[in-house]
Design an enzyme around this catalytic site. Structure first.
Site, mmCIF file in Angstrom:
data_model
loop_
_atom_site.group_PDB
_atom_site.id
_atom_site.type_symbol
_atom_site.label_atom_id
_atom_site.label_comp_id
_atom_site.label_asym_id
_atom_site.label_seq_id
_atom_site.Cartn_x
_atom_site.Cartn_y
_atom_site.Cartn_z
ATOM 1 N N HIS A 34 6.382 -0.807 2.917
ATOM 2 C CA HIS A 34 6.524 -1.886 3.908
ATOM 3 C C HIS A 34 5.989 -3.202 3.356
ATOM 4 C CE1 HIS A 34 6.163 -4.254 7.558
ATOM 5 N NE2 HIS A 34 4.844 -4.294 7.416
ATOM 6 N N GLU A 64 -6.209 -6.218 9.444
ATOM 7 C CA GLU A 64 -5.856 -5.553 10.705
ATOM 8 C C GLU A 64 -5.888 -4.028 10.593
ATOM 9 O OE1 GLU A 64 -1.805 -5.593 13.281
ATOM 10 O OE2 GLU A 64 -2.513 -7.532 12.556
ATOM 11 N N ASP A 65 -5.306 -3.485 9.535
ATOM 12 C CA ASP A 65 -5.166 -2.025 9.425
ATOM 13 C C ASP A 65 -6.271 -1.354 8.625
ATOM 14 O OD1 ASP A 65 -2.841 -2.295 10.855
ATOM 15 O OD2 ASP A 65 -1.506 -1.901 9.168
ATOM 16 N N ASP A 121 8.124 -9.423 8.263
ATOM 17 C CA ASP A 121 7.466 -8.251 8.844
ATOM 18 C C ASP A 121 8.320 -7.665 9.966
ATOM 19 O OD1 ASP A 121 5.166 -6.474 9.225
ATOM 20 O OD2 ASP A 121 4.748 -7.647 11.029
#
Length: 184
Positions: A34, A64-65, A121
Site C-alpha cells: 500500500h 498513525e499505525d 491513499d
C-alpha cells in the site's frame, strides 16, 4: 545527501516499521505494498519532481499505525517531510466517525502535497475494496467506504487531474465489484 537516496531510505524504513502489518483484504498483502502504491501514484502525478512528497507518501501511516514519534521522522527525513506526514495523520484518539468527518472538512485546506498523498491513499484503498476487500466487510460497509472516499476526494478536486482520474477509475471498479456478475 541526495534526495533520491533519502527516498530509498524512507522505503527501507517504511518496510521495517510496517514489517508485521498486513492489509485487511482477503489477500492479506504486506502493508508495504500500500505504501509503495501511494508513493508510486504521487511520483507519477508529480513526474518525480518532489522527493519530499514521495518520502512523506512512504511514511504517511507511520505515526498513525505504528506510533513512530514525529521527531524521529523529522530527525531522519527533515521538517518538510514531517510536516506533510503530520498533515495527513489522523488523531487516533478520536472516534472513527469523527476522524472521517474531519477528513472531509479539512481536505480542501491541506497543502498541495498533503492533498496529493490523500488522493493517492484513497485511490489505493478504493482499489483494495474492489480487488481484495476485507472478509468481514459487508457490501454495505464497502459501499459506505467508497461513498466516504468520494466525499473526501470531492474536496480535493483541482489538485491533480491525472490522480483524480485514477481515483475515479478505482471508485467505478469498486462500485462494480459490489454487484456480483449475472449468471449466464
Amino acid at each position: 545527501m541526495n534526495s533520491w537516496v533519502l527516498v530509498l531510505r524512507a522505503a527501507d524504513q517504511a518496510a521495517r516499521w510496517h514489517a508485521n502489518q498486513r492489509r485487511k483484504g482477503h489477500a492479506q498483502e504486506p502493508y508495504l505494498n500500500h505504501l509503495i502504491e501511494v508513493a508510486s501514484l504521487v511520483t507519477e502525478a508529480t513526474d518525480g519532481a518532489d522527493p519530499n512528497v514521495v518520502i512523506a507518501a512512504l511514511l504517511h501511516d507511520a505515526v498513525e499505525d505504528q506510533k513512530i514519534p514525529i521527531h524521529r521522522i523529522t530527525r531522519e527525513f527533515g521538517q518538510p517531510v514531517a510536516d506533510i506526514v503530520m498533515e495527513v495523520t489522523d488523531d487516533k484518539e478520536l472516534a472513527k466517525e469523527e476522524r472521517k468527518r474531519i477528513q472531509i472538512e479539512t481536505a480542501a485546506h491541506k497543502s498541495r502535497k498533503a492533498k496529493l498523498i490523500t488522493l493517492a491513499d484513497k485511490t489505493s484503498n478504493v482499489r483494495a475494496v474492489a480487488f481484495s476487500p476485507a472478509a468481514d466487510w459487508s457490501v454495505k460497509r464497502r459501499e459506505d467506504y467508497i461513498t466516504w472516499a468520494k466525499n473526501v476526494v470531492e474536496e480535493l478536486r483541482g489538485t491533480s487531474v491525472w490522480l483524480e482520474r485514477k481515483f475515479d477509475q478505482a471508485a467505478d471498479r469498486a462500485v462494480q465489484s459490489l454487484t456480483p456478475p449475472l449468471a449466464g
